[in-house]
Design a protein around this motif. Sequence first.
Motif, PDB file in Angstrom:
ATOM      1  N   SER A  96      -0.711  -9.201   8.137  1.00 10.51           N
ATOM      2  CA  SER A  96      -0.025 -10.440   7.758  1.00 10.51           C
ATOM      3  C   SER A  96       0.157 -11.400   8.928  1.00 10.51           C
ATOM      4  O   SER A  96       1.100 -12.182   8.957  1.00 10.51           O
ATOM      5  CB  SER A  96       1.330 -10.116   7.122  1.00 10.51           C
ATOM      6  N   ILE A 144      -7.721 -11.461  -6.423  1.00  8.59           N
ATOM      7  CA  ILE A 144      -7.907 -10.028  -6.162  1.00  8.59           C
ATOM      8  C   ILE A 144      -9.351  -9.765  -5.715  1.00  8.59           C
ATOM      9  O   ILE A 144      -9.593  -9.011  -4.763  1.00  8.59           O
ATOM     10  CB  ILE A 144      -7.579  -9.211  -7.437  1.00  8.59           C
ATOM     11  N   PHE A 202      -8.596  -3.302  -4.319  1.00  6.80           N
ATOM     12  CA  PHE A 202      -8.688  -4.614  -4.973  1.00  6.80           C
ATOM     13  C   PHE A 202      -9.880  -4.724  -5.926  1.00  6.80           C
ATOM     14  O   PHE A 202     -10.174  -5.812  -6.420  1.00  6.80           O
ATOM     15  CB  PHE A 202      -8.752  -5.724  -3.918  1.00  6.80           C
ATOM     16  N   ILE A 220     -10.968   0.394   5.763  1.00  8.21           N
ATOM     17  CA  ILE A 220     -11.403  -0.886   5.192  1.00  8.21           C
ATOM     18  C   ILE A 220     -11.911  -0.667   3.763  1.00  8.21           C
ATOM     19  O   ILE A 220     -11.601  -1.441   2.851  1.00  8.21           O
ATOM     20  CB  ILE A 220     -12.513  -1.516   6.066  1.00  8.21           C
ATOM     21  N   LEU A 258       2.637  -5.382  -8.569  1.00  4.78           N
ATOM     22  CA  LEU A 258       1.266  -5.861  -8.764  1.00  4.78           C
ATOM     23  C   LEU A 258       0.430  -4.786  -9.458  1.00  4.78           C
ATOM     24  O   LEU A 258      -0.374  -5.080 -10.355  1.00  4.78           O
ATOM     25  CB  LEU A 258       0.656  -6.226  -7.407  1.00  4.78           C
ATOM     26  N   ASN A 259       0.625  -3.537  -9.047  1.00  2.00           N
ATOM     27  CA  ASN A 259      -0.058  -2.401  -9.664  1.00  2.00           C
ATOM     28  C   ASN A 259       0.313  -2.287 -11.152  1.00  2.00           C
ATOM     29  O   ASN A 259      -0.558  -2.132 -12.021  1.00  2.00           O
ATOM     30  CB  ASN A 259       0.325  -1.139  -8.882  1.00  2.00           C
ATOM     31  N   LEU A 260       1.614  -2.410 -11.464  1.00  2.00           N
ATOM     32  CA  LEU A 260       2.066  -2.296 -12.860  1.00  2.00           C
ATOM     33  C   LEU A 260       1.449  -3.411 -13.711  1.00  2.00           C
ATOM     34  O   LEU A 260       1.042  -3.183 -14.853  1.00  2.00           O
ATOM     35  CB  LEU A 260       3.591  -2.377 -12.934  1.00  2.00           C
ATOM     36  N   PRO A 320     -16.879 -11.615   3.888  1.00  2.00           N
ATOM     37  CA  PRO A 320     -16.250 -10.356   4.290  1.00  2.00           C
ATOM     38  C   PRO A 320     -15.779 -10.421   5.740  1.00  2.00           C
ATOM     39  O   PRO A 320     -16.224 -11.283   6.511  1.00  2.00           O
ATOM     40  CB  PRO A 320     -17.378  -9.342   4.124  1.00  2.00           C
ATOM     41  N   LEU A 375       3.970  -4.365  -4.098  1.00  2.00           N
ATOM     42  CA  LEU A 375       2.703  -3.668  -4.372  1.00  2.00           C
ATOM     43  C   LEU A 375       2.782  -2.908  -5.686  1.00  2.00           C
ATOM     44  O   LEU A 375       1.842  -2.922  -6.481  1.00  2.00           O
ATOM     45  CB  LEU A 375       2.390  -2.685  -3.237  1.00  2.00           C
ATOM     46  N   LEU A 409       1.987  -9.005   0.233  1.00  2.00           N
ATOM     47  CA  LEU A 409       1.620  -7.626  -0.126  1.00  2.00           C
ATOM     48  C   LEU A 409       2.291  -6.581   0.781  1.00  2.00           C
ATOM     49  O   LEU A 409       2.126  -5.381   0.551  1.00  2.00           O
ATOM     50  CB  LEU A 409       0.098  -7.446  -0.038  1.00  2.00           C
ATOM     51  N   ALA A 416      -1.384  -5.170 -13.001  1.00  2.00           N
ATOM     52  CA  ALA A 416      -2.844  -4.999 -13.071  1.00  2.00           C
ATOM     53  C   ALA A 416      -3.229  -3.860 -14.006  1.00  2.00           C
ATOM     54  O   ALA A 416      -4.287  -3.910 -14.648  1.00  2.00           O
ATOM     55  CB  ALA A 416      -3.409  -4.747 -11.667  1.00  2.00           C
ATOM     56  N   ALA A 417      -2.363  -2.825 -14.088  1.00  2.00           N
ATOM     57  CA  ALA A 417      -2.687  -1.649 -14.892  1.00  2.00           C
ATOM     58  C   ALA A 417      -2.176  -1.759 -16.329  1.00  2.00           C
ATOM     59  O   ALA A 417      -2.388  -0.850 -17.131  1.00  2.00           O
ATOM     60  CB  ALA A 417      -2.103  -0.403 -14.219  1.00  2.00           C
ATOM     61  N   PHE A 451      -0.602  -3.717   5.171  1.00  8.22           N
ATOM     62  CA  PHE A 451      -0.615  -5.158   4.895  1.00  8.22           C
ATOM     63  C   PHE A 451       0.282  -5.930   5.862  1.00  8.22           C
ATOM     64  O   PHE A 451       0.016  -7.079   6.166  1.00  8.22           O
ATOM     65  CB  PHE A 451      -0.230  -5.427   3.442  1.00  8.22           C
ATOM     66  N   LEU A 453      -5.790  -1.070  -7.789  1.00  7.44           N
ATOM     67  CA  LEU A 453      -4.505  -1.589  -8.264  1.00  7.44           C
ATOM     68  C   LEU A 453      -4.413  -1.541  -9.780  1.00  7.44           C
ATOM     69  O   LEU A 453      -3.330  -1.415 -10.342  1.00  7.44           O
ATOM     70  CB  LEU A 453      -4.338  -3.044  -7.818  1.00  7.44           C
ATOM     71  N   SER A 454      -5.559  -1.655 -10.439  1.00  5.01           N
ATOM     72  CA  SER A 454      -5.566  -1.640 -11.905  1.00  5.01           C
ATOM     73  C   SER A 454      -5.606  -0.217 -12.453  1.00  5.01           C
ATOM     74  O   SER A 454      -5.700  -0.024 -13.651  1.00  5.01           O
ATOM     75  CB  SER A 454      -6.769  -2.429 -12.419  1.00  5.01           C
ATOM     76  N   GLY A 455      -5.539   0.777 -11.570  1.00  8.25           N
ATOM     77  CA  GLY A 455      -5.639   2.164 -11.991  1.00  8.25           C
ATOM     78  C   GLY A 455      -4.282   2.838 -12.100  1.00  8.25           C
ATOM     79  O   GLY A 455      -3.309   2.197 -12.476  1.00  8.25           O
ATOM     80  N   PHE A 507     -12.856  -7.077   2.272  1.00  5.86           N
ATOM     81  CA  PHE A 507     -12.921  -5.741   2.858  1.00  5.86           C
ATOM     82  C   PHE A 507     -14.233  -5.021   2.560  1.00  5.86           C
ATOM     83  O   PHE A 507     -14.362  -3.821   2.832  1.00  5.86           O
ATOM     84  CB  PHE A 507     -11.736  -4.905   2.371  1.00  5.86           C
ATOM     85  N   ALA A 508     -15.183  -5.719   1.955  1.00 10.26           N
ATOM     86  CA  ALA A 508     -16.489  -5.096   1.694  1.00 10.26           C
ATOM     87  C   ALA A 508     -17.225  -4.928   3.018  1.00 10.26           C
ATOM     88  O   ALA A 508     -17.345  -5.877   3.797  1.00 10.26           O
ATOM     89  CB  ALA A 508     -17.286  -5.966   0.733  1.00 10.26           C
ATOM     90  N   PHE A 518      -1.252 -11.508   2.656  1.00  5.62           N
ATOM     91  CA  PHE A 518      -0.938 -10.140   3.086  1.00  5.62           C
ATOM     92  C   PHE A 518       0.558  -9.959   3.328  1.00  5.62           C
ATOM     93  O   PHE A 518       1.089  -8.869   3.140  1.00  5.62           O
ATOM     94  CB  PHE A 518      -1.754  -9.765   4.325  1.00  5.62           C
ATOM     95  N   LEU A 539     -10.008 -10.597  -2.120  1.00  3.73           N
ATOM     96  CA  LEU A 539      -9.559  -9.570  -1.179  1.00  3.73           C
ATOM     97  C   LEU A 539     -10.533  -8.394  -1.157  1.00  3.73           C
ATOM     98  O   LEU A 539     -10.818  -7.833  -0.103  1.00  3.73           O
ATOM     99  CB  LEU A 539      -8.144  -9.104  -1.549  1.00  3.73           C
ATOM    100  N   SER A 540     -11.051  -8.047  -2.334  1.00  2.00           N
ATOM    101  CA  SER A 540     -12.032  -6.961  -2.392  1.00  2.00           C
ATOM    102  C   SER A 540     -13.263  -7.323  -1.564  1.00  2.00           C
ATOM    103  O   SER A 540     -13.805  -6.503  -0.817  1.00  2.00           O
ATOM    104  CB  SER A 540     -12.418  -6.697  -3.848  1.00  2.00           C
ATOM    105  N   SER A 547     -10.828  -2.238   0.064  1.00  2.00           N
ATOM    106  CA  SER A 547     -11.793  -2.840  -0.863  1.00  2.00           C
ATOM    107  C   SER A 547     -11.656  -2.200  -2.244  1.00  2.00           C
ATOM    108  O   SER A 547     -11.667  -2.885  -3.271  1.00  2.00           O
ATOM    109  CB  SER A 547     -13.214  -2.654  -0.320  1.00  2.00           C
ATOM    110  N   ILE A 600      -0.609   4.540 -11.562  1.00  2.00           N
ATOM    111  CA  ILE A 600       0.588   3.971 -10.951  1.00  2.00           C
ATOM    112  C   ILE A 600       0.738   4.478  -9.514  1.00  2.00           C
ATOM    113  O   ILE A 600       0.634   5.671  -9.251  1.00  2.00           O
ATOM    114  CB  ILE A 600       1.833   4.341 -11.799  1.00  2.00           C
ATOM    115  N   LEU A 601       0.952   3.546  -8.602  1.00  2.00           N
ATOM    116  CA  LEU A 601       1.133   3.865  -7.184  1.00  2.00           C
ATOM    117  C   LEU A 601       2.444   4.623  -6.983  1.00  2.00           C
ATOM    118  O   LEU A 601       3.486   4.200  -7.478  1.00  2.00           O
ATOM    119  CB  LEU A 601       1.246   2.569  -6.380  1.00  2.00           C
ATOM    120  N   VAL A 616      -2.474 -10.677 -13.302  1.00  5.05           N
ATOM    121  CA  VAL A 616      -3.034 -10.898 -11.965  1.00  5.05           C
ATOM    122  C   VAL A 616      -4.033 -12.057 -12.046  1.00  5.05           C
ATOM    123  O   VAL A 616      -4.547 -12.368 -13.119  1.00  5.05           O
ATOM    124  CB  VAL A 616      -3.738  -9.643 -11.379  1.00  5.05           C
TER     125      VAL A 616
END
Lengths: 119, 119
Positions: A40, B106, A113, A106, B48-50, B18, B45, B39, B52-53, A36, A19-21, B113-114, B36, B109-110, A110, A23-24, B101
């Motif tokens: 939910s 976050i 996030f 999965i 949130l991406n904008l 997890p 989404l 999300l 976080a990035a 999601f 998400l921090s990378g 899903f680990a 969720f 959530l990571s 991971s 732009i989606l 964020v």
Amino acid sequence: MSKFLELEDVSAAACCAPLSGPILGEDEAAELARVFKALSDPVRLRLLNLIAASEGGEACVCDLTTPFDLSGPTISHHLKVLRQAGLITGERRGTWVYYRVVPDAITRLSTLFALPASA
Amino acid sequence: MSKFLELEDVSAAACCAPLSGPILGEDEAAELARVFKALSDPVRLRLLNLIAASEGGEACVCDLTTPFDLSGPTISHHLKVLRQAGLITGERRGTWVYYRVVPDAITRLSTLFALPASA
């Protein structure tokens, strides 16, 4: 052939960014939103948890109804939603269907996030 | 005091397991399902991406409407849903609200899903 590989590379890069990378894109966001939506619901989360935590990573549908005060068809509906979202697979063997999580799906979540170490 | 610490420990253990770990309680599943649900919308989404990035991990609401063909109130509504789910915080400074964020949300959530290394 080389073009095919390039397209695959682009898809792989877009699908697994955090998400921090980057732009989606709209399509990617819509696809993740569908996943999601499947997550939910508390019953579906608990089903996914039961499957992921099962010995050998596999759960018989015959063991997935007991923990819930819900009918078989309702549990089947929730499992279908998880399967359609690409989170689990089901394989019929004899009388029962056996479910497993899809590790790539999965892991993708991971990664989504994962925050940079400096965050 | 020791009881308080014990309760905190239980809460921490339950919140960050997890999916392949201990069985999710009903309350925990319901809480995660709410996150969720927040999300499960492509615009949220992408917001949130904008955020976080963003450089410095902070985004001014004034920069969050431009990428969307949506009204200011609609964007504000989506930001409110993300805030109510505990995924972002907003701080008003002068004319604008600045969003970040919530790293713990976050990371949780990571962790959820680990998958175990052997999966």
